[in-house]
Design a protein around this motif. Structure first.
Motif, PDB file in Angstrom:
ATOM      1  N   GLU A   1      42.116  27.758 120.353  1.00 38.65           N
ATOM      2  CA  GLU A   1      42.401  29.119 119.899  1.00 38.65           C
ATOM      3  C   GLU A   1      43.173  29.093 118.578  1.00 38.65           C
ATOM      4  OE1 GLU A   1      44.239  31.394 123.016  1.00 38.65           O
ATOM      5  OE2 GLU A   1      42.833  30.652 124.539  1.00 38.65           O
ATOM      6  N   PHE A   2      42.953  30.141 117.770  1.00 39.58           N
ATOM      7  CA  PHE A   2      43.514  30.202 116.425  1.00 39.58           C
ATOM      8  C   PHE A   2      44.057  31.596 116.143  1.00 39.58           C
ATOM      9  CE2 PHE A   2      40.096  27.196 116.713  1.00 39.58           C
ATOM     10  CZ  PHE A   2      40.518  26.095 116.002  1.00 39.58           C
ATOM     11  N   GLN A   3      44.955  31.658 115.167  1.00 41.76           N
ATOM     12  CA  GLN A   3      45.426  32.966 114.730  1.00 41.76           C
ATOM     13  C   GLN A   3      45.577  32.999 113.220  1.00 41.76           C
ATOM     14  OE1 GLN A   3      49.874  33.392 116.090  1.00 41.76           O
ATOM     15  NE2 GLN A   3      49.609  34.426 114.123  1.00 41.76           N
ATOM     16  N   ASN A   4      45.539  34.207 112.693  1.00 45.38           N
ATOM     17  CA  ASN A   4      45.853  34.445 111.288  1.00 45.38           C
ATOM     18  C   ASN A   4      47.371  34.338 111.149  1.00 45.38           C
ATOM     19  OD1 ASN A   4      46.487  35.597 108.805  1.00 45.38           O
ATOM     20  ND2 ASN A   4      44.800  37.071 108.895  1.00 45.38           N
ATOM     21  N   ALA A   5      47.832  33.323 110.423  1.00 45.77           N
ATOM     22  CA  ALA A   5      49.268  33.054 110.346  1.00 45.77           C
ATOM     23  C   ALA A   5      50.016  34.080 109.509  1.00 45.77           C
ATOM     24  CB  ALA A   5      49.503  31.651 109.786  1.00 45.77           C
ATOM     25  N   ALA A   6      49.301  35.037 108.904  1.00 40.88           N
ATOM     26  CA  ALA A   6      49.979  36.117 108.192  1.00 40.88           C
ATOM     27  C   ALA A   6      50.636  37.084 109.173  1.00 40.88           C
ATOM     28  CB  ALA A   6      48.991  36.859 107.297  1.00 40.88           C
ATOM     29  N   PHE A   7      50.219  37.031 110.437  1.00 38.69           N
ATOM     30  CA  PHE A   7      50.801  37.881 111.474  1.00 38.69           C
ATOM     31  C   PHE A   7      51.894  37.116 112.218  1.00 38.69           C
ATOM     32  CE2 PHE A   7      46.617  39.634 110.712  1.00 38.69           C
ATOM     33  CZ  PHE A   7      46.844  41.003 110.718  1.00 38.69           C
ATOM     34  N   ASP A   8      52.706  37.849 112.955  1.00 37.35           N
ATOM     35  CA  ASP A   8      53.767  37.217 113.738  1.00 37.35           C
ATOM     36  C   ASP A   8      53.159  36.193 114.696  1.00 37.35           C
ATOM     37  OD1 ASP A   8      55.678  38.778 112.521  1.00 37.35           O
ATOM     38  OD2 ASP A   8      55.687  40.301 114.113  1.00 37.35           O
ATOM     39  N   PRO A   9      53.845  35.071 114.911  1.00 44.64           N
ATOM     40  CA  PRO A   9      53.308  34.034 115.802  1.00 44.64           C
ATOM     41  C   PRO A   9      53.030  34.575 117.204  1.00 44.64           C
ATOM     42  CG  PRO A   9      55.173  33.201 114.555  1.00 44.64           C
ATOM     43  CD  PRO A   9      55.125  34.672 114.302  1.00 44.64           C
ATOM     44  N   MET A  10      51.883  34.205 117.749  1.00 44.73           N
ATOM     45  CA  MET A  10      51.502  34.628 119.091  1.00 44.73           C
ATOM     46  C   MET A  10      51.924  33.606 120.145  1.00 44.73           C
ATOM     47  SD  MET A  10      47.705  36.072 118.118  1.00 44.73           S
ATOM     48  CE  MET A  10      47.263  36.401 119.822  1.00 44.73           C
ATOM     49  N   ALA A  11      52.567  32.537 119.722  1.00 46.58           N
ATOM     50  CA  ALA A  11      53.072  31.511 120.631  1.00 46.58           C
ATOM     51  C   ALA A  11      54.356  30.956 120.034  1.00 46.58           C
ATOM     52  CB  ALA A  11      52.053  30.400 120.826  1.00 46.58           C
ATOM     53  N   ARG A  12      55.161  30.342 120.886  1.00 44.66           N
ATOM     54  CA  ARG A  12      56.433  29.787 120.423  1.00 44.66           C
ATOM     55  C   ARG A  12      56.205  28.702 119.380  1.00 44.66           C
ATOM     56  NH1 ARG A  12      60.283  27.740 125.074  1.00 44.66           N
ATOM     57  NH2 ARG A  12      59.995  29.948 125.593  1.00 44.66           N
ATOM     58  N   GLN A  13      55.139  27.958 119.545  1.00 45.50           N
ATOM     59  CA  GLN A  13      54.837  26.851 118.635  1.00 45.50           C
ATOM     60  C   GLN A  13      53.435  27.001 118.093  1.00 45.50           C
ATOM     61  OE1 GLN A  13      54.655  23.054 120.543  1.00 45.50           O
ATOM     62  NE2 GLN A  13      54.545  21.889 118.635  1.00 45.50           N
ATOM     63  N   LEU A  14      53.293  27.052 116.770  1.00 41.51           N
ATOM     64  CA  LEU A  14      51.988  27.044 116.132  1.00 41.51           C
ATOM     65  C   LEU A  14      51.731  25.656 115.562  1.00 41.51           C
ATOM     66  CD1 LEU A  14      51.941  30.472 114.215  1.00 41.51           C
ATOM     67  CD2 LEU A  14      51.026  29.936 116.489  1.00 41.51           C
ATOM     68  N   LEU A  15      50.470  25.246 115.554  1.00 38.63           N
ATOM     69  CA  LEU A  15      50.089  23.931 115.069  1.00 38.63           C
ATOM     70  C   LEU A  15      49.311  24.063 113.766  1.00 38.63           C
ATOM     71  CD1 LEU A  15      48.790  22.531 118.485  1.00 38.63           C
ATOM     72  CD2 LEU A  15      51.116  22.395 117.556  1.00 38.63           C
ATOM     73  N   GLU A  16      49.262  22.976 113.008  1.00 33.85           N
ATOM     74  CA  GLU A  16      48.566  22.977 111.728  1.00 33.85           C
ATOM     75  C   GLU A  16      47.176  22.406 111.879  1.00 33.85           C
ATOM     76  OE1 GLU A  16      50.683  21.489 108.346  1.00 33.85           O
ATOM     77  OE2 GLU A  16      52.623  21.881 109.289  1.00 33.85           O
ATOM     78  N   LEU A  17      46.202  23.084 111.272  1.00 33.38           N
ATOM     79  CA  LEU A  17      44.811  22.649 111.368  1.00 33.38           C
ATOM     80  C   LEU A  17      44.600  21.293 110.710  1.00 33.38           C
ATOM     81  CD1 LEU A  17      41.919  23.369 112.233  1.00 33.38           C
ATOM     82  CD2 LEU A  17      41.652  24.569 110.049  1.00 33.38           C
ATOM     83  N   ASP A  18      45.232  21.065 109.573  1.00 34.10           N
ATOM     84  CA  ASP A  18      45.021  19.822 108.825  1.00 34.10           C
ATOM     85  C   ASP A  18      45.979  18.706 109.230  1.00 34.10           C
ATOM     86  OD1 ASP A  18      42.946  20.922 107.311  1.00 34.10           O
ATOM     87  OD2 ASP A  18      44.377  21.862 105.943  1.00 34.10           O
ATOM     88  N   GLN A  19      46.949  19.022 110.071  1.00 33.59           N
ATOM     89  CA  GLN A  19      47.919  18.012 110.480  1.00 33.59           C
ATOM     90  C   GLN A  19      48.263  18.230 111.952  1.00 33.59           C
ATOM     91  OE1 GLN A  19      51.048  17.104 107.603  1.00 33.59           O
ATOM     92  NE2 GLN A  19      52.510  16.961 109.277  1.00 33.59           N
ATOM     93  N   PRO A  20      47.338  17.894 112.828  1.00 34.88           N
ATOM     94  CA  PRO A  20      47.584  18.103 114.258  1.00 34.88           C
ATOM     95  C   PRO A  20      48.705  17.200 114.759  1.00 34.88           C
ATOM     96  CG  PRO A  20      45.586  16.843 113.936  1.00 34.88           C
ATOM     97  CD  PRO A  20      46.037  17.278 112.574  1.00 34.88           C
ATOM     98  N   PRO A  21      49.218  17.484 115.943  1.00 38.75           N
ATOM     99  CA  PRO A  21      50.364  16.723 116.455  1.00 38.75           C
ATOM    100  C   PRO A  21      50.049  15.240 116.647  1.00 38.75           C
ATOM    101  CG  PRO A  21      49.416  18.108 118.169  1.00 38.75           C
ATOM    102  CD  PRO A  21      48.780  18.523 116.888  1.00 38.75           C
ATOM    103  N   VAL A  22      51.101  14.432 116.589  1.00 41.93           N
ATOM    104  CA  VAL A  22      50.954  12.991 116.824  1.00 41.93           C
ATOM    105  C   VAL A  22      50.894  12.743 118.333  1.00 41.93           C
ATOM    106  CG1 VAL A  22      52.052  12.341 114.663  1.00 41.93           C
ATOM    107  CG2 VAL A  22      53.459  12.653 116.717  1.00 41.93           C
TER     108      VAL A  22
END
Length: 296
Positions: free
Chosen positions: A233-254
């Motif tokens: 799932e994805f969101q437009n980051a121009a809006f308030d975060p829909m989750a406590r933690q948002l992830l980056e498309l180009d730099q996913p978690p380790v």
């Protein structure tokens, strides 16, 4: 099943799927080839017309079959080892699939695309009456502003042929729901003739606004193969975060962050499908190991 204390070791997972990679770096994946979809020629106008009218889109032949085949084998290896399909997100390639779809995501969400920490993978097995998730909406709130700005979007990628026989996706198109007296709250309110089956094969991507009413079918025991698929799932980051933690498309978690995120999904989604209690407990134990490792 891997003992929770061992699950925090990347080598354990690498041995299960040596054809896949686990990058433990904060530098992203690198490489231009992963940035764009394999087919840049999707018809944006037609895509948008259906999306705003019916609430979803389906693009065929946009993802490379060889990469999807490797991921399918990865999920099959996990299942063969008694492990849940969602563990596929430990591997780089599961994230790279969605990174390839940036042009599609940017078309709907703009350039500021963020990943929501909501994801899952399925291996719907015809041999045991497997089924997808029941009728639901991914988000109960506002998913779009008017008819030209998307707030949040779900993407679904089949790794094997998804057919009515093995439990493909079904939707209630918004164009039909708009004729109802009120938004659907239970499956019994859906007129059966309004239901649309959406069979799709590897190479395709399906997307829908998160307030679309949809579900996965039940597999027939006569189906030739399981339905194997990924969703994120994805969101437009121009809006308030829909989750406590948002992830980056180009730099996913380790790795450790991935493992912790994945382990947290099981408690979240156990009401959506039948997950064996021992798997839920195993995920909780893995989550505790992750947190202990982070704290200590």
């Amino acid at each position: 099943m891997i003992p929770p204390k061992n699950a925090i070791q990347p080598d354990i997972w690498q041995n299960i799927n040596p054809q896949l990679s686990i990058t433990n770096s904060q530098n992203g994946f690198g490489g231009d080839a992963a940035i764009s979809a394999s087919n840049d020629g999707f018809d944006a106008s037609t895509l948008s017309e259906r999306f705003w009218d019916e609430g979803y889109f389906l693009i065929e032949d946009i993802l490379p079959l060889d990469e999807l085949g490797i991921l399918r084998r990865g999920i099959e290896n996990l299942v063969a080892n008694g492990l849940p399909p969602a563990m596929i997100y430990l591997y780089d390639e599961a994230w790279q699939v969605f990174r390839r779809l940036r042009p599609v995501l940017s078309h709907f969400l703009g350039e500021r695309v963020a990943l929501l920490p909501h994801f899952w993978a399925w291996h719907v097995d015809p041999r045991d009456g497997g089924r997808g998730w029941p009728p639901h909406r991914d988000y109960q709130g506002e998913s779009a502003l008017g008819d030209d700005m998307v707030i949040s979007l779900s993407l679904w990628v089949p790794l094997s042929p998804a057919t009515p026989q093995n439990g493909c996706m079904y939707v209630l198109p918004r164009s039909f729901e708009r004729t109802y007296d009120h938004p659907v709250t239970t499956p019994q309110e859906v007129l059966l003739q309004d239901v649309r089956a959406l069979p799709a094969g590897p190479g395709a991507v399906m997307g829908w606004r998160q307030d679309l009413y949809h579900w996965g079918g039940r597999a027939s025991k006569h189906a030739a193969e399981p339905r194997i698929s990924l969703s994120l799932e994805f969101q437009n980051a121009a809006f308030d975060p829909m989750a406590r933690q948002l992830l980056e498309l180009d730099q996913p978690p380790v790795f450790m962050e991935r493992l912790e995120l994945i382990a947290a999904q099981f408690e979240k989604y156990k009401h959506m499908q039948s997950i064996a209690p021992e798997i839920v407990e195993w995920a909780k134990a893995v989550l505790n190991e992750c947190r202990a490792n982070r704290a200590g």
